[in-house]
Design a protein around this motif. Sequence first.
Motif, PDB file in Angstrom:
ATOM      1  N   TYR A  29       0.835  -1.212   0.000  1.00  0.00           N
ATOM      2  CA  TYR A  29       0.000   0.000   0.000  1.00  0.00           C
ATOM      3  C   TYR A  29       0.869   1.262   0.000  1.00  0.00           C
ATOM      4  O   TYR A  29       0.540   2.244  -0.648  1.00  0.00           O
ATOM      5  CB  TYR A  29      -0.970   0.009   1.185  1.00  0.00           C
ATOM      6  N   LEU A  30       1.978   1.219   0.724  1.00  0.00           N
ATOM      7  CA  LEU A  30       2.922   2.339   0.693  1.00  0.00           C
ATOM      8  C   LEU A  30       3.473   2.502  -0.721  1.00  0.00           C
ATOM      9  O   LEU A  30       3.567   3.618  -1.240  1.00  0.00           O
ATOM     10  CB  LEU A  30       4.062   2.107   1.684  1.00  0.00           C
ATOM     11  N   GLY A  31       3.832   1.397  -1.368  1.00  0.00           N
ATOM     12  CA  GLY A  31       4.327   1.440  -2.742  1.00  0.00           C
ATOM     13  C   GLY A  31       3.313   2.037  -3.700  1.00  0.00           C
ATOM     14  O   GLY A  31       3.667   2.818  -4.596  1.00  0.00           O
ATOM     15  N   VAL A  32       2.048   1.694  -3.524  1.00  0.00           N
ATOM     16  CA  VAL A  32       0.980   2.255  -4.369  1.00  0.00           C
ATOM     17  C   VAL A  32       0.916   3.767  -4.186  1.00  0.00           C
ATOM     18  O   VAL A  32       0.819   4.515  -5.164  1.00  0.00           O
ATOM     19  CB  VAL A  32      -0.382   1.596  -4.053  1.00  0.00           C
ATOM     20  N   GLN A  33       0.972   4.229  -2.951  1.00  0.00           N
ATOM     21  CA  GLN A  33       0.932   5.671  -2.680  1.00  0.00           C
ATOM     22  C   GLN A  33       2.112   6.390  -3.320  1.00  0.00           C
ATOM     23  O   GLN A  33       1.955   7.445  -3.934  1.00  0.00           O
ATOM     24  CB  GLN A  33       0.937   5.940  -1.176  1.00  0.00           C
ATOM     25  N   LEU A  34       3.295   5.822  -3.173  1.00  0.00           N
ATOM     26  CA  LEU A  34       4.492   6.457  -3.738  1.00  0.00           C
ATOM     27  C   LEU A  34       4.434   6.481  -5.263  1.00  0.00           C
ATOM     28  O   LEU A  34       4.735   7.507  -5.880  1.00  0.00           O
ATOM     29  CB  LEU A  34       5.751   5.730  -3.264  1.00  0.00           C
ATOM     30  N   MET A  64       4.182   9.792  -7.841  1.00  0.00           N
ATOM     31  CA  MET A  64       5.169  10.062  -8.892  1.00  0.00           C
ATOM     32  C   MET A  64       4.585   9.922 -10.292  1.00  0.00           C
ATOM     33  O   MET A  64       5.263  10.174 -11.276  1.00  0.00           O
ATOM     34  CB  MET A  64       6.363   9.101  -8.750  1.00  0.00           C
ATOM     35  N   GLY A  65       3.328   9.484 -10.371  1.00  0.00           N
ATOM     36  CA  GLY A  65       2.701   9.287 -11.675  1.00  0.00           C
ATOM     37  C   GLY A  65       3.051   7.954 -12.316  1.00  0.00           C
ATOM     38  O   GLY A  65       2.937   7.788 -13.534  1.00  0.00           O
ATOM     39  N   GLY A  66       3.451   6.980 -11.507  1.00  0.00           N
ATOM     40  CA  GLY A  66       3.799   5.661 -12.025  1.00  0.00           C
ATOM     41  C   GLY A  66       2.842   4.599 -11.524  1.00  0.00           C
ATOM     42  O   GLY A  66       1.747   4.898 -11.061  1.00  0.00           O
ATOM     43  N   ILE A  67       3.268   3.351 -11.616  1.00  0.00           N
ATOM     44  CA  ILE A  67       2.472   2.226 -11.134  1.00  0.00           C
ATOM     45  C   ILE A  67       3.283   1.438 -10.118  1.00  0.00           C
ATOM     46  O   ILE A  67       4.516   1.532 -10.081  1.00  0.00           O
ATOM     47  CB  ILE A  67       2.026   1.290 -12.281  1.00  0.00           C
ATOM     48  N   CYS A  68       2.584   0.660  -9.310  1.00  0.00           N
ATOM     49  CA  CYS A  68       3.245  -0.199  -8.331  1.00  0.00           C
ATOM     50  C   CYS A  68       3.047  -1.645  -8.764  1.00  0.00           C
ATOM     51  O   CYS A  68       1.925  -2.101  -8.943  1.00  0.00           O
ATOM     52  CB  CYS A  68       2.674   0.014  -6.933  1.00  0.00           C
ATOM     53  N   LYS A  69       4.154  -2.334  -8.942  1.00  0.00           N
ATOM     54  CA  LYS A  69       4.133  -3.748  -9.309  1.00  0.00           C
ATOM     55  C   LYS A  69       4.359  -4.557  -8.044  1.00  0.00           C
ATOM     56  O   LYS A  69       5.240  -4.224  -7.253  1.00  0.00           O
ATOM     57  CB  LYS A  69       5.244  -4.050 -10.310  1.00  0.00           C
ATOM     58  N   ARG A  70       3.557  -5.610  -7.854  1.00  0.00           N
ATOM     59  CA  ARG A  70       3.748  -6.426  -6.655  1.00  0.00           C
ATOM     60  C   ARG A  70       4.058  -7.862  -7.037  1.00  0.00           C
ATOM     61  O   ARG A  70       3.559  -8.393  -8.027  1.00  0.00           O
ATOM     62  CB  ARG A  70       2.543  -6.357  -5.738  1.00  0.00           C
ATOM     63  N   TYR A  71       4.922  -8.469  -6.226  1.00  0.00           N
ATOM     64  CA  TYR A  71       5.359  -9.845  -6.422  1.00  0.00           C
ATOM     65  C   TYR A  71       5.184 -10.560  -5.093  1.00  0.00           C
ATOM     66  O   TYR A  71       5.911 -10.292  -4.141  1.00  0.00           O
ATOM     67  CB  TYR A  71       6.822  -9.891  -6.879  1.00  0.00           C
ATOM     68  N   LEU A  72       4.203 -11.443  -5.037  1.00  0.00           N
ATOM     69  CA  LEU A  72       3.852 -12.120  -3.796  1.00  0.00           C
ATOM     70  C   LEU A  72       4.236 -13.593  -3.865  1.00  0.00           C
ATOM     71  O   LEU A  72       4.144 -14.224  -4.923  1.00  0.00           O
ATOM     72  CB  LEU A  72       2.351 -12.001  -3.530  1.00  0.00           C
ATOM     73  N   GLY A  73       4.660 -14.137  -2.707  1.00  0.00           N
ATOM     74  CA  GLY A  73       4.982 -15.559  -2.637  1.00  0.00           C
ATOM     75  C   GLY A  73       6.059 -15.950  -3.629  1.00  0.00           C
ATOM     76  O   GLY A  73       7.094 -15.307  -3.740  1.00  0.00           O
ATOM     77  N   LYS A  74       5.789 -16.997  -4.398  1.00  0.00           N
ATOM     78  CA  LYS A  74       6.787 -17.532  -5.332  1.00  0.00           C
ATOM     79  C   LYS A  74       6.932 -16.697  -6.593  1.00  0.00           C
ATOM     80  O   LYS A  74       7.801 -16.965  -7.411  1.00  0.00           O
ATOM     81  CB  LYS A  74       6.453 -18.980  -5.661  1.00  0.00           C
ATOM     82  N   GLU A  75       6.091 -15.652  -6.754  1.00  0.00           N
ATOM     83  CA  GLU A  75       6.298 -14.695  -7.851  1.00  0.00           C
ATOM     84  C   GLU A  75       7.556 -13.864  -7.604  1.00  0.00           C
ATOM     85  O   GLU A  75       8.120 -13.300  -8.531  1.00  0.00           O
ATOM     86  CB  GLU A  75       5.120 -13.719  -7.960  1.00  0.00           C
TER      87      GLU A  75
END
Length: 194
Positions: free
Chosen positions: A59-64, A68-79
Amino acid sequence: AVPMPEADRIAAEREADRAADLSGEETAVLMSGDAGSKDVAVFIPWWGEDSDFLLTTYYLGVQLADAMGGICKRYLGKEATLDELSNALTTCRMVFIHTHGGDGTVTLLSDKGITSQDYKDYHVTKSGSGICSVDGQAILNHLNGPVVTDYFSMNSCLGMAAERMEAPLREAGVKAVFGFSQSVTFAYDITYTR
């Protein structure tokens, strides 16, 4: 989509309440300089395996990223693989990894992409079925382009206990590497990271 347990729903609501504390203007000042990437990557390898790992860092990554006008990519578990972590350094302005750590390393739950040379050079150690500890040189050995990351955050115990993570990343061009040199509680980690 990854299911969101009740604890993560509550964390999301709390983060939304705190969103006013992190204005885009302040973030823009923090990240001023080369226009470069405006994206953020968040890795949470233990998601779904250890109930202490919530999505608060995401959620912090999404806010940041939003500021900045970008996107937040998330990698969970074995991703959350070594190759994806390396790729993030070449595509994202900020990278967060929220995991277990030790002696200048971070743990991943996937050994996908890890080579016998990584083990031979002692930049990766295996501690269980697919569970690996990687250092900064292992991440750099898997790069597919120049480093564009300005800020790399290890939300884990002992990530800065040795220079195995910080020194190689700084030498490769990461401007700031954040981590803890001692064991930390999840509550302290999340509070201090904010």
